[in-house]
Write a protein that holds these residues in place. Structure first.
Motif, PDB file in Angstrom:
ATOM      1  N   ASP A  48      -1.268   9.924   0.207  1.00 33.34           N
ATOM      2  CA  ASP A  48      -0.920   9.650   1.591  1.00 33.34           C
ATOM      3  C   ASP A  48      -1.016   8.136   1.841  1.00 33.34           C
ATOM      4  O   ASP A  48      -2.064   7.538   1.568  1.00 33.34           O
ATOM      5  CB  ASP A  48      -1.881  10.401   2.517  1.00 33.34           C
ATOM      6  N   PRO A  49       0.049   7.491   2.347  1.00 29.11           N
ATOM      7  CA  PRO A  49       0.014   6.044   2.571  1.00 29.11           C
ATOM      8  C   PRO A  49      -1.089   5.608   3.534  1.00 29.11           C
ATOM      9  O   PRO A  49      -1.696   4.552   3.338  1.00 29.11           O
ATOM     10  CB  PRO A  49       1.396   5.726   3.157  1.00 29.11           C
ATOM     11  N   CYS A  76       0.836  -1.213   0.000  1.00 23.47           N
ATOM     12  CA  CYS A  76       0.000   0.000   0.000  1.00 23.47           C
ATOM     13  C   CYS A  76       0.867   1.258   0.000  1.00 23.47           C
ATOM     14  O   CYS A  76       0.520   2.244  -0.641  1.00 23.47           O
ATOM     15  CB  CYS A  76      -0.948   0.004   1.198  1.00 23.47           C
ATOM     16  N   GLY A  77       1.993   1.221   0.698  1.00 21.72           N
ATOM     17  CA  GLY A  77       2.914   2.357   0.679  1.00 21.72           C
ATOM     18  C   GLY A  77       3.482   2.589  -0.708  1.00 21.72           C
ATOM     19  O   GLY A  77       3.650   3.728  -1.148  1.00 21.72           O
ATOM     20  N   GLY A  78       3.766   1.512  -1.427  1.00 20.75           N
ATOM     21  CA  GLY A  78       4.260   1.621  -2.800  1.00 20.75           C
ATOM     22  C   GLY A  78       3.214   2.179  -3.740  1.00 20.75           C
ATOM     23  O   GLY A  78       3.513   2.985  -4.619  1.00 20.75           O
ATOM     24  N   ILE A  79       1.971   1.752  -3.548  1.00 21.06           N
ATOM     25  CA  ILE A  79       0.872   2.282  -4.362  1.00 21.06           C
ATOM     26  C   ILE A  79       0.698   3.773  -4.070  1.00 21.06           C
ATOM     27  O   ILE A  79       0.495   4.573  -4.988  1.00 21.06           O
ATOM     28  CB  ILE A  79      -0.425   1.496  -4.096  1.00 21.06           C
ATOM     29  N   ALA A  80       0.805   4.147  -2.806  1.00 22.79           N
ATOM     30  CA  ALA A  80       0.693   5.565  -2.436  1.00 22.79           C
ATOM     31  C   ALA A  80       1.829   6.380  -3.051  1.00 22.79           C
ATOM     32  O   ALA A  80       1.603   7.484  -3.545  1.00 22.79           O
ATOM     33  CB  ALA A  80       0.698   5.710  -0.917  1.00 22.79           C
ATOM     34  N   ASP A  81       3.047   5.849  -3.036  1.00 18.31           N
ATOM     35  CA  ASP A  81       4.178   6.555  -3.660  1.00 18.31           C
ATOM     36  C   ASP A  81       3.941   6.735  -5.155  1.00 18.31           C
ATOM     37  O   ASP A  81       4.237   7.783  -5.714  1.00 18.31           O
ATOM     38  CB  ASP A  81       5.481   5.778  -3.447  1.00 18.31           C
ATOM     39  N   TYR A  82       3.430   5.711  -5.799  1.00 22.05           N
ATOM     40  CA  TYR A  82       3.208   5.756  -7.240  1.00 22.05           C
ATOM     41  C   TYR A  82       2.195   6.832  -7.625  1.00 22.05           C
ATOM     42  O   TYR A  82       2.372   7.536  -8.608  1.00 22.05           O
ATOM     43  CB  TYR A  82       2.730   4.385  -7.734  1.00 22.05           C
TER      44      TYR A  82
END
Length: 61
Positions: free
Chosen positions: A28-29, A18-24
């Motif tokens: 906000d994660p 989910c953090g990677g999806i948020a970065d992409y």
């Protein structure tokens, strides 16, 4: 041209998916994690099957 890659994040709770999806998506994660949890509960738990698949497919940062 700067290509964006979908990578697992170091800002992780379980695996960084989910953090990677948020970065992409420059989001906000915490919001992405919350949205993922709500969608998982509301869509007959398909997120439980999707998360391990993404964990395997998404490369580490």
């Amino acid at each position: 041209m700067n290509k964006k890659l979908l990578l697992r994040s170091q800002d992780r709770v379980i695996a960084g998916v989910c953090g990677g999806i948020a970065d992409y998506f420059d989001a906000d994660p915490t919001l992405v994690r919350l949205l993922y949890a709500v969608l998982t509960i509301c869509t007959a738990f398909s997120g439980i099957l999707l998360y391990p698949i993404l964990w395997i497919i998404m490369p580490e940062r």
